[in-house]
Design a protein around this motif. Sequence first.
Motif, mmCIF file in Angstrom:
data_model
loop_
_atom_site.group_PDB
_atom_site.id
_atom_site.type_symbol
_atom_site.label_atom_id
_atom_site.label_comp_id
_atom_site.label_asym_id
_atom_site.label_seq_id
_atom_site.Cartn_x
_atom_site.Cartn_y
_atom_site.Cartn_z
ATOM 1 N N ILE A 44 0.831 -1.202 0.000
ATOM 2 C CA ILE A 44 0.000 0.000 0.000
ATOM 3 C C ILE A 44 0.865 1.251 0.000
ATOM 4 N N SER A 45 1.923 1.231 0.788
ATOM 5 C CA SER A 45 2.762 2.428 0.920
ATOM 6 C C SER A 45 3.826 2.548 -0.175
ATOM 7 N N SER A 46 3.987 1.518 -0.975
ATOM 8 C CA SER A 46 4.986 1.527 -2.041
ATOM 9 C C SER A 46 4.520 2.360 -3.233
ATOM 10 N N ASP A 47 5.470 2.995 -3.901
ATOM 11 C CA ASP A 47 5.140 3.761 -5.111
ATOM 12 C C ASP A 47 4.815 2.860 -6.295
ATOM 13 N N TYR A 48 5.376 1.647 -6.285
ATOM 14 C CA TYR A 48 5.146 0.726 -7.379
ATOM 15 C C TYR A 48 5.054 -0.694 -6.829
ATOM 16 N N GLY A 70 -13.758 -18.251 4.802
ATOM 17 C CA GLY A 70 -14.439 -18.800 3.642
ATOM 18 C C GLY A 70 -14.432 -17.848 2.465
ATOM 19 N N ARG A 71 -15.586 -17.644 1.860
ATOM 20 C CA ARG A 71 -15.647 -16.841 0.646
ATOM 21 C C ARG A 71 -15.918 -15.363 0.902
ATOM 22 N N SER A 72 -15.981 -14.941 2.158
ATOM 23 C CA SER A 72 -16.310 -13.540 2.429
ATOM 24 C C SER A 72 -15.237 -12.572 1.952
ATOM 25 N N GLY A 73 -14.010 -13.044 1.787
ATOM 26 C CA GLY A 73 -12.939 -12.172 1.313
ATOM 27 C C GLY A 73 -12.816 -12.114 -0.195
ATOM 28 N N SER A 74 -13.647 -12.877 -0.898
ATOM 29 C CA SER A 74 -13.491 -12.946 -2.351
ATOM 30 C C SER A 74 -13.793 -11.617 -3.050
ATOM 31 N N LEU A 75 -14.694 -10.812 -2.504
ATOM 32 C CA LEU A 75 -14.974 -9.514 -3.121
ATOM 33 C C LEU A 75 -13.763 -8.593 -2.999
ATOM 34 N N ALA A 76 -13.142 -8.567 -1.827
ATOM 35 C CA ALA A 76 -11.939 -7.742 -1.646
ATOM 36 C C ALA A 76 -10.821 -8.212 -2.572
ATOM 37 N N ARG A 81 -7.611 -7.707 -7.882
ATOM 38 C CA ARG A 81 -7.321 -8.225 -9.226
ATOM 39 C C ARG A 81 -7.722 -7.225 -10.307
ATOM 40 N N LEU A 82 -8.913 -6.649 -10.176
ATOM 41 C CA LEU A 82 -9.385 -5.681 -11.173
ATOM 42 C C LEU A 82 -8.512 -4.431 -11.192
ATOM 43 N N ALA A 83 -8.147 -3.919 -10.026
ATOM 44 C CA ALA A 83 -7.322 -2.707 -9.950
ATOM 45 C C ALA A 83 -5.946 -2.940 -10.554
ATOM 46 N N SER A 84 -5.423 -4.130 -10.421
ATOM 47 C CA SER A 84 -4.080 -4.409 -10.943
ATOM 48 C C SER A 84 -4.054 -4.461 -12.465
ATOM 49 N N LYS A 85 -5.211 -4.563 -13.085
ATOM 50 C CA LYS A 85 -5.278 -4.640 -14.550
ATOM 51 C C LYS A 85 -5.577 -3.288 -15.203
ATOM 52 N N LYS A 86 -5.809 -2.252 -14.420
ATOM 53 C CA LYS A 86 -6.134 -0.926 -14.971
ATOM 54 C C LYS A 86 -4.891 -0.265 -15.562
ATOM 55 N N GLN A 87 -5.121 0.806 -16.302
ATOM 56 C CA GLN A 87 -4.015 1.568 -16.875
ATOM 57 C C GLN A 87 -3.159 2.143 -15.749
ATOM 58 N N ALA A 88 -1.902 2.352 -16.041
ATOM 59 C CA ALA A 88 -0.936 2.785 -15.030
ATOM 60 C C ALA A 88 -1.371 4.049 -14.281
ATOM 61 N N ALA A 89 -1.963 5.025 -14.978
ATOM 62 C CA ALA A 89 -2.350 6.285 -14.337
ATOM 63 C C ALA A 89 -3.454 6.075 -13.298
ATOM 64 N N VAL A 90 -4.359 5.169 -13.565
ATOM 65 C CA VAL A 90 -5.477 4.899 -12.667
ATOM 66 C C VAL A 90 -5.109 3.805 -11.669
ATOM 67 N N ARG A 91 -4.244 2.934 -12.095
ATOM 68 C CA ARG A 91 -3.917 1.717 -11.354
ATOM 69 C C ARG A 91 -3.447 1.979 -9.939
ATOM 70 N N ARG A 92 -2.519 2.897 -9.734
ATOM 71 C CA ARG A 92 -1.913 3.082 -8.421
ATOM 72 C C ARG A 92 -2.952 3.437 -7.354
ATOM 73 N N ALA A 93 -3.811 4.415 -7.635
ATOM 74 C CA ALA A 93 -4.822 4.823 -6.656
ATOM 75 C C ALA A 93 -5.842 3.708 -6.422
ATOM 76 N N ARG A 97 -6.370 1.573 -2.877
ATOM 77 C CA ARG A 97 -7.684 1.454 -2.219
ATOM 78 C C ARG A 97 -8.073 -0.011 -2.042
ATOM 79 N N ALA A 98 -7.896 -0.786 -3.096
ATOM 80 C CA ALA A 98 -8.269 -2.206 -3.044
ATOM 81 C C ALA A 98 -7.415 -2.963 -2.022
ATOM 82 N N LEU A 99 -6.121 -2.678 -1.990
ATOM 83 C CA LEU A 99 -5.239 -3.332 -1.014
ATOM 84 C C LEU A 99 -5.584 -2.898 0.408
ATOM 85 N N SER A 100 -5.954 -1.638 0.590
ATOM 86 C CA SER A 100 -6.363 -1.151 1.916
ATOM 87 C C SER A 100 -7.623 -1.870 2.385
#
Length: 134
Positions: A44-48, A70-76, A81-93, A97-100
Motif C-alpha cells: 500500500i505504501s509503495s510507489d510501485y 471462507g468466501r467472504s474475502g473474495s470480493l476484496a 485483481r481488477l485494480a491491478s489490470k487498470k491503466q498505469a495512471a489509474v492503477r496506483r490509486a 484502495r483495493a489493497l487497503s
Amino acid sequence: MDPGSDRSRHPTYTAIDLSTPGIAIVGNTKKREAKILGDLEKAISSDYVAPSEVDHLVGVCQYAEAQCSGRSGSLALRHVRLASKKQAAVRRAALARALSNLRDHVAASVPRRISLASRQRPLLVFTDAAADED
C-alpha cells in the motif's frame, strides 16, 4: 488458541483449535496474520507494486481467507485483481484502495467455527502434513 495445548494444532500457518467440545475453530496463526498484514501495508505504501507481487499477495490472501472466513474475502480479492489490470495512471490509486480494503478485511477476520456435531458429512481437514510450533 493455545499453542501449548494438546488440543490445538498449527499445520502450516493454520491454527486448528479443538478445545471447545463439538466445535473446531480454524484460523490463521498470529504469525501468519502479522506477515500478511505487513506485506499488504508495504504494498500500500509503495510507489510501485509489480504485477507478480500483486498476484502473490492475492494468492496468499486467498489461501488465508479460505482457512478462516471462507468466501467472504473474495470480493476484496476481486477488487485487487481488477485494480491491478487498470491503466498505469489509474492503477496506483485504485490498487492502493483495493489493497487497503483487503488489509482491513484480513485484520477484521475471525476464525471460522465449524460444528463437529453435524452428521450430514464428514469433516475433512487438508494440510501438507507440516506443523509449526508457533
